[in-house]
Scaffold this motif. Structure first.
Motif, PDB file in Angstrom:
ATOM      1  N   ASP A   1      -8.858   8.140  -1.003  1.00  0.00           N
ATOM      2  CA  ASP A   1      -9.325   7.646  -2.308  1.00  0.00           C
ATOM      3  C   ASP A   1      -8.597   6.375  -2.711  1.00  0.00           C
ATOM      4  OD1 ASP A   1     -11.215   9.779  -2.994  1.00  0.00           O
ATOM      5  OD2 ASP A   1      -9.459  11.058  -3.056  1.00  0.00           O
ATOM      6  N   LEU A   2      -7.326   6.269  -2.358  1.00  0.00           N
ATOM      7  CA  LEU A   2      -6.559   5.068  -2.683  1.00  0.00           C
ATOM      8  C   LEU A   2      -7.128   3.858  -1.939  1.00  0.00           C
ATOM      9  CD1 LEU A   2      -4.207   3.670  -4.058  1.00  0.00           C
ATOM     10  CD2 LEU A   2      -2.733   4.429  -2.184  1.00  0.00           C
ATOM     11  N   LYS A   3      -7.455   4.034  -0.672  1.00  0.00           N
ATOM     12  CA  LYS A   3      -8.017   2.933   0.104  1.00  0.00           C
ATOM     13  C   LYS A   3      -9.380   2.507  -0.435  1.00  0.00           C
ATOM     14  CE  LYS A   3      -5.500   3.783   4.404  1.00  0.00           C
ATOM     15  NZ  LYS A   3      -5.555   4.266   5.791  1.00  0.00           N
ATOM     16  N   ARG A   4     -10.197   3.453  -0.815  1.00  0.00           N
ATOM     17  CA  ARG A   4     -11.507   3.118  -1.385  1.00  0.00           C
ATOM     18  C   ARG A   4     -11.350   2.364  -2.707  1.00  0.00           C
ATOM     19  NH1 ARG A   4     -14.856   8.195  -2.291  1.00  0.00           N
ATOM     20  NH2 ARG A   4     -16.414   6.671  -2.889  1.00  0.00           N
ATOM     21  N   ALA A   5     -10.401   2.811  -3.525  1.00  0.00           N
ATOM     22  CA  ALA A   5     -10.171   2.148  -4.813  1.00  0.00           C
ATOM     23  C   ALA A   5      -9.680   0.723  -4.613  1.00  0.00           C
ATOM     24  CB  ALA A   5      -9.155   2.953  -5.634  1.00  0.00           C
ATOM     25  N   LEU A   6      -8.759   0.524  -3.681  1.00  0.00           N
ATOM     26  CA  LEU A   6      -8.230  -0.819  -3.434  1.00  0.00           C
ATOM     27  C   LEU A   6      -9.294  -1.733  -2.837  1.00  0.00           C
ATOM     28  CD1 LEU A   6      -4.689   0.131  -2.101  1.00  0.00           C
ATOM     29  CD2 LEU A   6      -5.200  -1.114  -4.214  1.00  0.00           C
ATOM     30  N   MET A   7     -10.133  -1.198  -1.959  1.00  0.00           N
ATOM     31  CA  MET A   7     -11.211  -2.009  -1.399  1.00  0.00           C
ATOM     32  C   MET A   7     -12.174  -2.443  -2.504  1.00  0.00           C
ATOM     33  SD  MET A   7     -10.710  -2.585   1.762  1.00  0.00           S
ATOM     34  CE  MET A   7     -12.301  -3.306   2.131  1.00  0.00           C
ATOM     35  N   SER A   8     -12.379  -1.587  -3.484  1.00  0.00           N
ATOM     36  CA  SER A   8     -13.281  -1.922  -4.591  1.00  0.00           C
ATOM     37  C   SER A   8     -12.776  -3.107  -5.396  1.00  0.00           C
ATOM     38  CB  SER A   8     -13.442  -0.712  -5.531  1.00  0.00           C
ATOM     39  OG  SER A   8     -13.969   0.393  -4.849  1.00  0.00           O
TER      40      SER A   8
ATOM     41  N   ILE B   1     -16.653   2.111  -7.425  1.00  0.00           N
ATOM     42  CA  ILE B   1     -15.953   2.506  -6.204  1.00  0.00           C
ATOM     43  C   ILE B   1     -16.879   2.313  -5.010  1.00  0.00           C
ATOM     44  CG2 ILE B   1     -14.960   4.447  -4.932  1.00  0.00           C
ATOM     45  CD1 ILE B   1     -13.115   3.593  -7.042  1.00  0.00           C
ATOM     46  N   VAL B   2     -16.386   1.682  -3.952  1.00  0.00           N
ATOM     47  CA  VAL B   2     -17.204   1.501  -2.755  1.00  0.00           C
ATOM     48  C   VAL B   2     -17.464   2.859  -2.117  1.00  0.00           C
ATOM     49  CG1 VAL B   2     -16.388  -0.846  -2.287  1.00  0.00           C
ATOM     50  CG2 VAL B   2     -15.152   1.100  -1.327  1.00  0.00           C
ATOM     51  N   SER B   3     -18.637   3.009  -1.507  1.00  0.00           N
ATOM     52  CA  SER B   3     -19.008   4.287  -0.908  1.00  0.00           C
ATOM     53  C   SER B   3     -18.465   4.456   0.496  1.00  0.00           C
ATOM     54  CB  SER B   3     -20.533   4.432  -0.876  1.00  0.00           C
ATOM     55  OG  SER B   3     -21.103   3.372  -0.134  1.00  0.00           O
ATOM     56  N   ALA B   4     -18.086   3.348   1.135  1.00  0.00           N
ATOM     57  CA  ALA B   4     -17.509   3.419   2.471  1.00  0.00           C
ATOM     58  C   ALA B   4     -16.557   2.253   2.630  1.00  0.00           C
ATOM     59  CB  ALA B   4     -18.594   3.361   3.549  1.00  0.00           C
ATOM     60  N   LYS B   5     -15.537   2.428   3.419  1.00  0.00           N
ATOM     61  CA  LYS B   5     -14.517   1.404   3.579  1.00  0.00           C
ATOM     62  C   LYS B   5     -14.972   0.312   4.527  1.00  0.00           C
ATOM     63  CE  LYS B   5     -11.688   4.581   4.830  1.00  0.00           C
ATOM     64  NZ  LYS B   5     -11.133   5.881   4.745  1.00  0.00           N
ATOM     65  N   ALA B   6     -14.685  -0.935   4.147  1.00  0.00           N
ATOM     66  CA  ALA B   6     -15.005  -2.054   5.019  1.00  0.00           C
ATOM     67  C   ALA B   6     -14.151  -1.966   6.270  1.00  0.00           C
ATOM     68  CB  ALA B   6     -14.732  -3.367   4.295  1.00  0.00           C
ATOM     69  N   GLY B   7     -14.745  -2.222   7.415  1.00  0.00           N
ATOM     70  CA  GLY B   7     -14.021  -2.210   8.660  1.00  0.00           C
ATOM     71  C   GLY B   7     -13.691  -0.812   9.151  1.00  0.00           C
ATOM     72  N   GLU B   8     -14.290   0.190   8.580  1.00  0.00           N
ATOM     73  CA  GLU B   8     -13.996   1.566   8.934  1.00  0.00           C
ATOM     74  C   GLU B   8     -14.680   1.921  10.237  1.00  0.00           C
ATOM     75  OE1 GLU B   8     -13.980   5.587   6.281  1.00  0.00           O
ATOM     76  OE2 GLU B   8     -15.801   4.420   6.326  1.00  0.00           O
ATOM     77  N   SER B   9     -14.028   2.736  11.047  1.00  0.00           N
ATOM     78  CA  SER B   9     -14.625   3.190  12.295  1.00  0.00           C
ATOM     79  C   SER B   9     -15.773   4.137  11.992  1.00  0.00           C
ATOM     80  CB  SER B   9     -13.576   3.899  13.152  1.00  0.00           C
ATOM     81  OG  SER B   9     -13.111   5.065  12.486  1.00  0.00           O
ATOM     82  N   GLU B  10     -16.631   4.354  12.973  1.00  0.00           N
ATOM     83  CA  GLU B  10     -17.785   5.230  12.757  1.00  0.00           C
ATOM     84  C   GLU B  10     -17.380   6.648  12.371  1.00  0.00           C
ATOM     85  OE1 GLU B  10     -21.623   6.155  12.118  1.00  0.00           O
ATOM     86  OE2 GLU B  10     -20.756   4.184  12.493  1.00  0.00           O
ATOM     87  N   PRO B  11     -16.393   7.263  13.062  1.00  0.00           N
ATOM     88  CA  PRO B  11     -15.961   8.606  12.629  1.00  0.00           C
ATOM     89  C   PRO B  11     -15.421   8.601  11.201  1.00  0.00           C
ATOM     90  CG  PRO B  11     -15.173   8.141  14.842  1.00  0.00           C
ATOM     91  CD  PRO B  11     -15.724   6.854  14.309  1.00  0.00           C
ATOM     92  N   GLY B  12     -14.656   7.536  10.852  1.00  0.00           N
ATOM     93  CA  GLY B  12     -14.114   7.450   9.487  1.00  0.00           C
ATOM     94  C   GLY B  12     -15.212   7.281   8.463  1.00  0.00           C
TER      95      GLY B  12
ATOM     96  N   TYR C   1       0.843  -1.200   0.000  1.00  0.00           N
ATOM     97  CA  TYR C   1       0.000   0.000   0.000  1.00  0.00           C
ATOM     98  C   TYR C   1       0.872   1.242   0.000  1.00  0.00           C
ATOM     99  CZ  TYR C   1      -3.135   3.694   1.384  1.00  0.00           C
ATOM    100  OH  TYR C   1      -3.828   4.875   1.417  1.00  0.00           O
ATOM    101  N   LYS C   2       1.930   1.229   0.807  1.00  0.00           N
ATOM    102  CA  LYS C   2       2.802   2.393   0.906  1.00  0.00           C
ATOM    103  C   LYS C   2       3.449   2.695  -0.442  1.00  0.00           C
ATOM    104  CE  LYS C   2       6.477   4.382   3.745  1.00  0.00           C
ATOM    105  NZ  LYS C   2       7.427   4.144   4.869  1.00  0.00           N
ATOM    106  N   GLN C   3       3.857   1.640  -1.157  1.00  0.00           N
ATOM    107  CA  GLN C   3       4.451   1.838  -2.480  1.00  0.00           C
ATOM    108  C   GLN C   3       3.449   2.446  -3.455  1.00  0.00           C
ATOM    109  OE1 GLN C   3       5.782  -2.266  -2.969  1.00  0.00           O
ATOM    110  NE2 GLN C   3       7.917  -1.573  -3.124  1.00  0.00           N
ATOM    111  N   LEU C   4       2.220   1.933  -3.438  1.00  0.00           N
ATOM    112  CA  LEU C   4       1.185   2.466  -4.328  1.00  0.00           C
ATOM    113  C   LEU C   4       0.880   3.925  -4.006  1.00  0.00           C
ATOM    114  CD1 LEU C   4      -1.240  -0.590  -4.472  1.00  0.00           C
ATOM    115  CD2 LEU C   4       0.002   0.398  -6.409  1.00  0.00           C
ATOM    116  N   LEU C   5       0.867   4.254  -2.723  1.00  0.00           N
ATOM    117  CA  LEU C   5       0.606   5.630  -2.306  1.00  0.00           C
ATOM    118  C   LEU C   5       1.692   6.557  -2.832  1.00  0.00           C
ATOM    119  CD1 LEU C   5      -1.277   7.431  -0.552  1.00  0.00           C
ATOM    120  CD2 LEU C   5       0.264   6.984   1.366  1.00  0.00           C
ATOM    121  N   GLU C   6       2.942   6.113  -2.731  1.00  0.00           N
ATOM    122  CA  GLU C   6       4.061   6.941  -3.184  1.00  0.00           C
ATOM    123  C   GLU C   6       4.125   7.005  -4.713  1.00  0.00           C
ATOM    124  OE1 GLU C   6       7.403   5.087  -1.370  1.00  0.00           O
ATOM    125  OE2 GLU C   6       7.039   5.978   0.618  1.00  0.00           O
ATOM    126  N   ASP C   7       3.863   5.876  -5.373  1.00  0.00           N
ATOM    127  CA  ASP C   7       4.021   5.805  -6.826  1.00  0.00           C
ATOM    128  C   ASP C   7       2.900   6.504  -7.594  1.00  0.00           C
ATOM    129  OD1 ASP C   7       6.278   4.353  -6.368  1.00  0.00           O
ATOM    130  OD2 ASP C   7       5.410   2.407  -6.888  1.00  0.00           O
TER     131      ASP C   7
END
Length: 283
Positions: free
Chosen positions: A136-143, A186-197, A123-129
Motif C-alpha cells: 500500500d505504501l508503494k501504491r500511495a507513493l506512485m500515486s 490511488i493507482v490500481s497497479a504499480k508502474a514497472g511492476e512484474s506480471e506476478p506482482g 522509502y525505508k524511513q517512510l515504511l518504518e515511520d
C-alpha cells in the motif's frame, strides 16, 4: 446497517457539542463489525494530531459504551490535508507560498504529514515511520510521483522504475494546479511492476471490492426487503458508481455467494425475485 449510520451521526453530533478543543476537524463513522462485511487491516501510525483527536473521541465513546471496543480501519478513511508549496517568485529569489487542499486516503495523509518533520525521507524511513503495509505504501507513493513534473505532489530520486528502499522523496514545490482542492487517486497497479506482482495487486483490489459489492447488496436488500434481480443490480450499481464502475457479472456472483451464506433467498413463487433474510454474523 442503516440503524448504524443513524446512530453514528447522532453520536458525532453529541461529541462535537462537547469537544471544542480539536486542532483538526475529526469525524468518525462508527459501525458494528458484526453487520458489515469489512476485512480487518493492519493499523498504521497516525500523525500525532490525528492520534490525539481519535483518543479524545475514543474516551468519549468508552464513557458512553464501556463494554465496547473501538478500532480504526485506515483503508476506509480519508482526509483533507492543507499543503503549502514554496515557489520562487518571478524575477526574485524570494519564495511565494501557494496553498492547496489535498483530499487523500488515510495512508497518503500519514505519508504527507511526515514531511512536516523532514525535508527528505527514504522509502525505508517512510515504511518504518508510518507502518503502512509495503504494498500500500508503494501504491500511495506512485500515486504522488507519477505524471508530468508539475503534476507530482512528491519528487522521487531513484535508479529503478520500481520503488526501492533507498529511494528518496521530497515535496515537489514546482507542483501546479488551477484547482484549489485536488483529489489524489490511488493507482490500481504499480508502474514497472512484474506480471506476478501486477496480478497480486489486481487480486487484492478484487478482494477488497468483493466486500464492497456484498455490503452494497446487503444494504439495498435490508432496506427494500424484496427485489427483482434487475432492480437489485441497478440499485447496487448506483451505490458503487461513486467509487468504481461495478461489473454486473460480479454483482451476480456476490448475490449467489450471499444466498449460499443465507443472507438472501429466492422467492418461492418467482425465481427472479430475491428476499432478504437475517444471515449469520459476518466472518
Amino acid at each position: 446497517m442503516f440503524d448504524d449510520m443513524e446512530a453514528s451521526n447522532t453520536l458525532m453530533n453529541e461529541y462535537k457539542d462537547i469537544d471544542h478543543g480539536q486542532d483538526i476537524d475529526f469525524t468518525a463513522k462508527v459501525i458494528t463489525k458484526l453487520f458489515w462485511p469489512i476485512s480487518e487491516v493492519k493499523m498504521c501510525i497516525l500523525p500525532s494530531s490525528v492520534e490525539n483527536a481519535f483518543k479524545r473521541f475514543k474516551e468519549f465513546y468508552k464513557h458512553k459504551h464501556p463494554a465496547r471496543v473501538l478500532t480504526l480501519n485506515p483503508c476506509l478513511g480519508f482526509a483533507d490535508v492543507k499543503a503549502t508549496f514554496y515557489k520562487k517568485a518571478e524575477g526574485s529569489n524570494s519564495l511565494k507560498e501557494e496553498t492547496k487542499i489535498l483530499t487523500v486516503s488515510t495512508y497518503i495523509m500519514c505519508i504527507l504529514m511526515r514531511f512536516n518533520e523532514a525535508d527528505t525521507l527514504t522509502y525505508k524511513q517512510l515504511l518504518e515511520d508510518t507502518q503502512v503495509p509495503d504494498r500500500d505504501l508503494k501504491r500511495a507513493l506512485m500515486s504522488m510521483t507519477m505524471g508530468k513534473q508539475a503534476q507530482r505532489i512528491l519528487s522521487r530520486v531513484g535508479t529503478s522504475r520500481k520503488i526501492e528502499d533507498a529511494d528518496v522523496f521530497s515535496v515537489n514545490d514546482t507542483f501546479s494546479s488551477k484547482l484549489d482542492r485536488i483529489r489524489i487517486q490511488i493507482v490500481s497497479a504499480k508502474a514497472g511492476e512484474s506480471e506476478p506482482g501486477r496480478k497480486e495487486t489486481y487480486s487484492k483490489v478484487d478482494d477488497d471490492r468483493k466486500h464492497e459489492y456484498e455490503a452494497a447488496v446487503v444494504r439495498v436488500m435490508k432496506s427494500r426487503r424484496k427485489l427483482f434481480h434487475n432492480e437489485l443490480i441497478t440499485e447496487v450499481t448506483k451505490q458503487l458508481q461513486p467509487r468504481f464502475m461495478p461489473d454486473p457479472i460480479v454483482i451476480k456472483k456476490r448475490i449467489e455467494s450471499l444466498m449460499e451464506r443465507k443472507y438472501l433467498k429466492r422467492d418461492e413463487n418467482d425465481s427472479r425475485v430475491y428476499r432478504y433474510i437475517a444471515g449469520p454474523p459476518w466472518p
